[in-house]
Design a protein around this motif. Structure first.
Motif, mmCIF file in Angstrom:
data_model
loop_
_atom_site.group_PDB
_atom_site.id
_atom_site.type_symbol
_atom_site.label_atom_id
_atom_site.label_comp_id
_atom_site.label_asym_id
_atom_site.label_seq_id
_atom_site.Cartn_x
_atom_site.Cartn_y
_atom_site.Cartn_z
ATOM 1 N N ASP A 256 0.771 -8.117 9.847
ATOM 2 C CA ASP A 256 1.823 -7.850 8.863
ATOM 3 C C ASP A 256 1.372 -8.230 7.455
ATOM 4 O O ASP A 256 1.602 -7.494 6.499
ATOM 5 N N GLU B 187 -1.237 -5.764 6.244
ATOM 6 C CA GLU B 187 -0.605 -4.492 5.894
ATOM 7 C C GLU B 187 0.087 -4.585 4.541
ATOM 8 O O GLU B 187 -0.013 -3.689 3.710
ATOM 9 N N ARG B 188 0.769 -5.694 4.293
ATOM 10 C CA ARG B 188 1.460 -5.868 3.004
ATOM 11 C C ARG B 188 0.472 -5.962 1.853
ATOM 12 O O ARG B 188 0.690 -5.382 0.789
ATOM 13 N N LEU C 81 -2.625 -4.764 1.712
ATOM 14 C CA LEU C 81 -3.257 -3.473 1.470
ATOM 15 C C LEU C 81 -2.279 -2.481 0.855
ATOM 16 O O LEU C 81 -2.660 -1.635 0.057
ATOM 17 N N ASP C 82 -1.011 -2.576 1.221
ATOM 18 C CA ASP C 82 0.000 -1.666 0.682
ATOM 19 C C ASP C 82 0.301 -1.966 -0.781
ATOM 20 O O ASP C 82 0.389 -1.067 -1.607
ATOM 21 N N LYS C 83 0.462 -3.221 -1.102
ATOM 22 C CA LYS C 83 0.828 -3.618 -2.466
ATOM 23 C C LYS C 83 -0.398 -3.892 -3.328
ATOM 24 O O LYS C 83 -0.382 -3.661 -4.518
ATOM 25 N N ALA D 262 -7.054 -3.926 -1.876
ATOM 26 C CA ALA D 262 -6.000 -2.929 -1.732
ATOM 27 C C ALA D 262 -6.511 -1.813 -0.825
ATOM 28 O O ALA D 262 -7.705 -1.703 -0.576
ATOM 29 N N SER D 263 -5.607 -1.000 -0.349
ATOM 30 C CA SER D 263 -6.007 0.156 0.444
ATOM 31 C C SER D 263 -6.636 1.195 -0.482
ATOM 32 O O SER D 263 -6.469 1.144 -1.698
ATOM 33 N N ASP E 113 -5.822 4.297 -0.791
ATOM 34 C CA ASP E 113 -4.758 5.052 -1.451
ATOM 35 C C ASP E 113 -4.184 4.291 -2.635
ATOM 36 O O ASP E 113 -3.944 4.860 -3.703
ATOM 37 N N LYS E 114 -3.942 3.004 -2.449
ATOM 38 C CA LYS E 114 -3.387 2.180 -3.525
ATOM 39 C C LYS E 114 -4.384 2.065 -4.677
ATOM 40 O O LYS E 114 -4.012 2.149 -5.850
ATOM 41 N N GLU F 7 -4.325 5.180 -6.611
ATOM 42 C CA GLU F 7 -3.082 5.198 -7.382
ATOM 43 C C GLU F 7 -3.244 4.415 -8.684
ATOM 44 O O GLU F 7 -2.689 4.776 -9.722
#
Length: 106
Positions: free
Chosen positions: A15, A18-19, A21-23, A50-51, A53-54, A57
């Motif tokens: 969890d 995931e957070r 990498l997402d943020k 970060a991921s 994709d992020k 972005e």
């Protein structure tokens, strides 16, 4: 009673990962070495986790143009290098047009 070590921590770690990498997370720091108020060395450290994709972005995509990390970038670099070499060869042949023909004849 608390859970034994190792149980349930996998889901928590997943969890958290995931957070992050997402943020995304940024860690920044500076190291300065001074001697008698004279700055000898400054090292600036910046770490972004970060991921992909992020990161895209945020406008970070340097791995896409690094030939060591991207097969497309390596192929583009080889194509560019090949074109430059062909241009150089053409210029050399223009300077000495008869020389290339003499080498080809037995």
């Amino acid at each position: 009673m608390p859970e034994p070590y190792g149980q349930g921590s996998g889901a928590n770690l997943a969890d958290i990962l995931e957070r992050v990498l997402d943020k995304g997370i940024v860690i920044a720091g500076d190291i300065r070495i001074n001697l008698l108020d004279i700055e000898l060395l400054t090292i600036k450290l910046r770490l972004i986790v970060a991921s992909v994709d992020k990161a895209k972005e945020m406008g970070i995509d340097w791995w896409e143009t690094d030939p060591a990390l991207s097969s497309r970038a390596r192929r583009d670099e080889l194509t560019r290098e090949n074109a430059e070499l062909r241009e150089r060869l053409a210029r050399l042949e223009e300077l000495e047009p008869g020389r290339a023909e003499k080498k080809e004849a037995p």
